[in-house]
Design a protein around this motif. Sequence first.
Motif, mmCIF file in Angstrom:
data_model
loop_
_atom_site.group_PDB
_atom_site.id
_atom_site.type_symbol
_atom_site.label_atom_id
_atom_site.label_comp_id
_atom_site.label_asym_id
_atom_site.label_seq_id
_atom_site.Cartn_x
_atom_site.Cartn_y
_atom_site.Cartn_z
ATOM 1 N N PHE A 8 -4.051 -8.500 -4.514
ATOM 2 C CA PHE A 8 -3.972 -7.207 -3.839
ATOM 3 C C PHE A 8 -4.391 -6.077 -4.781
ATOM 4 C CE2 PHE A 8 -1.736 -3.264 -2.938
ATOM 5 C CZ PHE A 8 -2.049 -3.040 -1.607
ATOM 6 N N PHE A 9 -3.842 -6.074 -5.993
ATOM 7 C CA PHE A 9 -4.119 -4.974 -6.921
ATOM 8 C C PHE A 9 -5.468 -5.108 -7.620
ATOM 9 C CE2 PHE A 9 0.490 -4.467 -6.425
ATOM 10 C CZ PHE A 9 0.526 -3.107 -6.133
ATOM 11 N N GLN A 10 -6.134 -6.248 -7.451
ATOM 12 C CA GLN A 10 -7.504 -6.362 -7.935
ATOM 13 C C GLN A 10 -8.478 -5.631 -7.020
ATOM 14 O OE1 GLN A 10 -7.634 -10.764 -8.335
ATOM 15 N NE2 GLN A 10 -8.409 -10.396 -10.411
ATOM 16 N N THR A 11 -8.069 -5.407 -5.785
ATOM 17 C CA THR A 11 -8.934 -4.723 -4.825
ATOM 18 C C THR A 11 -8.421 -3.347 -4.433
ATOM 19 O OG1 THR A 11 -7.789 -5.804 -2.977
ATOM 20 C CG2 THR A 11 -9.731 -6.912 -3.872
ATOM 21 N N TYR A 12 -7.131 -3.081 -4.674
ATOM 22 C CA TYR A 12 -6.553 -1.807 -4.253
ATOM 23 C C TYR A 12 -7.047 -0.669 -5.144
ATOM 24 C CZ TYR A 12 -3.265 1.847 -3.032
ATOM 25 O OH TYR A 12 -2.712 3.037 -2.621
ATOM 26 N N ARG A 13 -7.511 0.404 -4.501
ATOM 27 C CA ARG A 13 -7.940 1.605 -5.192
ATOM 28 C C ARG A 13 -7.160 2.791 -4.657
ATOM 29 N NH1 ARG A 13 -12.393 -1.660 -5.546
ATOM 30 N NH2 ARG A 13 -13.762 -1.379 -7.368
ATOM 31 N N SER A 14 -6.557 3.560 -5.550
ATOM 32 C CA SER A 14 -5.778 4.722 -5.129
ATOM 33 C C SER A 14 -6.698 5.790 -4.566
ATOM 34 C CB SER A 14 -4.995 5.296 -6.323
ATOM 35 O OG SER A 14 -4.148 4.326 -6.874
ATOM 36 N N SER A 15 -6.246 6.428 -3.498
ATOM 37 C CA SER A 15 -7.021 7.531 -2.933
ATOM 38 C C SER A 15 -6.638 8.822 -3.639
ATOM 39 C CB SER A 15 -6.735 7.663 -1.438
ATOM 40 O OG SER A 15 -5.374 7.987 -1.227
ATOM 41 N N PRO A 16 -7.548 9.785 -3.743
ATOM 42 C CA PRO A 16 -7.225 11.055 -4.394
ATOM 43 C C PRO A 16 -6.005 11.730 -3.804
ATOM 44 C CG PRO A 16 -9.582 10.889 -4.028
ATOM 45 C CD PRO A 16 -8.948 9.722 -3.322
ATOM 46 N N SER A 17 -5.769 11.543 -2.504
ATOM 47 C CA SER A 17 -4.641 12.209 -1.845
ATOM 48 C C SER A 17 -3.304 11.684 -2.320
ATOM 49 C CB SER A 17 -4.744 12.034 -0.324
ATOM 50 O OG SER A 17 -4.705 10.663 0.008
ATOM 51 N N SER A 18 -3.290 10.509 -2.968
ATOM 52 C CA SER A 18 -2.023 9.953 -3.429
ATOM 53 C C SER A 18 -1.629 10.465 -4.799
ATOM 54 C CB SER A 18 -2.105 8.415 -3.480
ATOM 55 O OG SER A 18 -3.001 7.992 -4.471
ATOM 56 N N SER A 19 -2.427 11.356 -5.376
ATOM 57 C CA SER A 19 -2.094 11.957 -6.667
ATOM 58 C C SER A 19 -1.259 13.200 -6.448
ATOM 59 C CB SER A 19 -3.366 12.330 -7.435
ATOM 60 O OG SER A 19 -3.045 13.101 -8.574
ATOM 61 N N SER A 20 -0.243 13.403 -7.299
ATOM 62 C CA SER A 20 0.624 14.571 -7.176
ATOM 63 C C SER A 20 0.038 15.777 -7.894
ATOM 64 C CB SER A 20 2.006 14.265 -7.767
ATOM 65 O OG SER A 20 1.896 13.956 -9.140
ATOM 66 N N SER A 46 -14.988 14.065 -7.638
ATOM 67 C CA SER A 46 -16.308 14.396 -8.130
ATOM 68 C C SER A 46 -16.957 13.236 -8.876
ATOM 69 C CB SER A 46 -16.209 15.592 -9.087
ATOM 70 O OG SER A 46 -15.391 15.253 -10.193
ATOM 71 N N SER A 47 -16.255 12.102 -8.942
ATOM 72 C CA SER A 47 -16.787 10.958 -9.685
ATOM 73 C C SER A 47 -16.882 9.754 -8.773
ATOM 74 C CB SER A 47 -15.882 10.660 -10.880
ATOM 75 O OG SER A 47 -14.585 10.323 -10.437
ATOM 76 N N ALA A 48 -17.114 8.611 -9.384
ATOM 77 C CA ALA A 48 -17.225 7.384 -8.609
ATOM 78 C C ALA A 48 -15.867 6.995 -8.034
ATOM 79 C CB ALA A 48 -17.750 6.271 -9.505
ATOM 80 N N SER A 49 -15.875 5.983 -7.171
ATOM 81 C CA SER A 49 -14.634 5.511 -6.569
ATOM 82 C C SER A 49 -13.663 5.076 -7.653
ATOM 83 C CB SER A 49 -14.945 4.336 -5.652
ATOM 84 O OG SER A 49 -13.768 3.752 -5.160
ATOM 85 N N PRO A 50 -12.349 5.402 -7.496
ATOM 86 C CA PRO A 50 -11.354 5.000 -8.500
ATOM 87 C C PRO A 50 -11.387 3.491 -8.719
ATOM 88 C CG PRO A 50 -10.403 6.517 -6.908
ATOM 89 C CD PRO A 50 -11.743 6.132 -6.381
ATOM 90 N N ARG A 51 -11.099 3.073 -9.942
ATOM 91 C CA ARG A 51 -11.115 1.657 -10.242
ATOM 92 C C ARG A 51 -9.840 0.994 -9.726
ATOM 93 N NH1 ARG A 51 -8.260 0.121 -14.952
ATOM 94 N NH2 ARG A 51 -7.463 1.842 -16.231
ATOM 95 N N SER A 70 0.826 -1.206 0.000
ATOM 96 C CA SER A 70 0.000 0.000 0.000
ATOM 97 C C SER A 70 0.858 1.253 0.000
ATOM 98 C CB SER A 70 -0.929 -0.002 1.217
ATOM 99 O OG SER A 70 -1.734 1.163 1.241
ATOM 100 N N ALA A 71 1.939 1.244 0.802
ATOM 101 C CA ALA A 71 2.831 2.407 0.857
ATOM 102 C C ALA A 71 3.498 2.631 -0.495
ATOM 103 C CB ALA A 71 3.885 2.201 1.944
ATOM 104 N N CYS A 72 3.970 1.551 -1.134
ATOM 105 C CA CYS A 72 4.600 1.680 -2.449
ATOM 106 C C CYS A 72 3.603 2.202 -3.477
ATOM 107 C CB CYS A 72 5.166 0.339 -2.905
ATOM 108 S SG CYS A 72 6.626 -0.203 -1.984
ATOM 109 N N ALA A 73 2.383 1.670 -3.438
ATOM 110 C CA ALA A 73 1.367 2.071 -4.406
ATOM 111 C C ALA A 73 1.020 3.549 -4.260
ATOM 112 C CB ALA A 73 0.115 1.211 -4.233
ATOM 113 N N GLN A 74 1.010 4.036 -3.028
ATOM 114 C CA GLN A 74 0.683 5.446 -2.802
ATOM 115 C C GLN A 74 1.749 6.384 -3.362
ATOM 116 O OE1 GLN A 74 -0.950 6.501 1.215
ATOM 117 N NE2 GLN A 74 -0.778 4.296 1.581
ATOM 118 N N LEU A 75 2.945 5.875 -3.598
ATOM 119 C CA LEU A 75 4.034 6.702 -4.116
ATOM 120 C C LEU A 75 4.058 6.767 -5.643
ATOM 121 C CD1 LEU A 75 6.790 5.518 -1.636
ATOM 122 C CD2 LEU A 75 5.849 7.829 -1.766
#
Length: 320
Positions: free
Chosen positions: A235-247, A257-262, A178-183
């Motif tokens: 793991f990556f079939q269920t992991y969804r990035s949070s908006p805060s992890s975008s640069s 403003s849209s649905a949950s990230p895929r 999760s930490a790696c994915a957020q980066l």
Amino acid sequence: MLSAAVRPTTRLLRFFQNTRRFQSATVTSSTVNAAEIAHFSRLSSLWWNEQGEFSLLHRMNPVRVRYIREKLLEATCEDQGEDARREMESKCAVLTGMDVLDVGCGGGLLSESLARLGARTLGIDASESNIGIASTHASADTQLSSSGNSLEYRHTSAEQLVKEPKRFDCHNPVAFLSACAQLVKPGGHLFLSTIARTPLSYFLTILAAEYVLHKVAVGTHTYSKFINPSELISFFQTYRSSPSSSSNPTDSIRIGSSASPRPWITRTYAHGLPTRSEAEVRGIVYIPWSGEWKLMPRSSTPWGAAECNYLFWVRRPLDS
């Protein structure tokens, strides 16, 4: 482990230090194992001995670098077309303009290779002595030391880095993944080089390599921490990035403003493997009579090629 959607601002895994010294961050994450860090810290002075403790990693490094290069060229072709791929491939420094993060960089073997290909590389490791060895080795290389901020090293963890605003285009417990994915930035890439948890991997990496052939020190590998490709895919079939992890702030607004990230992996086919545009598993096999590592073809993955060492690539969706 490997991190690019091939944009001009892409960031890769591994970074070099030039004349600056990197600040040391306190490592407090629960995914950092004190015993493992102590083990590799004791071996830190051996990182750049090509005939020593890390000789197998030295021989594996060119294969890993080639794989990263090939996947980025492939992604460029899919995103921008064949002409863009050819233009990128024609450069000596094919990673120019990309930002790379190398998590668990050790003595800097992969970090230096990626920096030489043009990437702005940041290498992080929970062992302070590893970072010291990596920094010292890089500073002695005129090509790296004269290239500005192309390579940096820091004593920190992925979890600590998540607290900072910077995100990367490239890159096992859930917390670490999760930490790696957020980066990883939207459209960025995460590469992992790891070992499957199978009877074959126990025989080869622990029984044979540690106790019989003494290729590596006893205690280098922990079988319970090996991870199977199917677990990464799950793991990556269920992991969804949070908006805060975008640069990119505009990405957060659009996502919010849209649905949950895929999820990063939306579908699989035969043998539970993902589609090539979303993720990939490739076995990497050591050939003892040639002393070289071989990257196995995609078609061999379902038939046992990834039962021991393997490379895993996954891409963060552009719209997440």
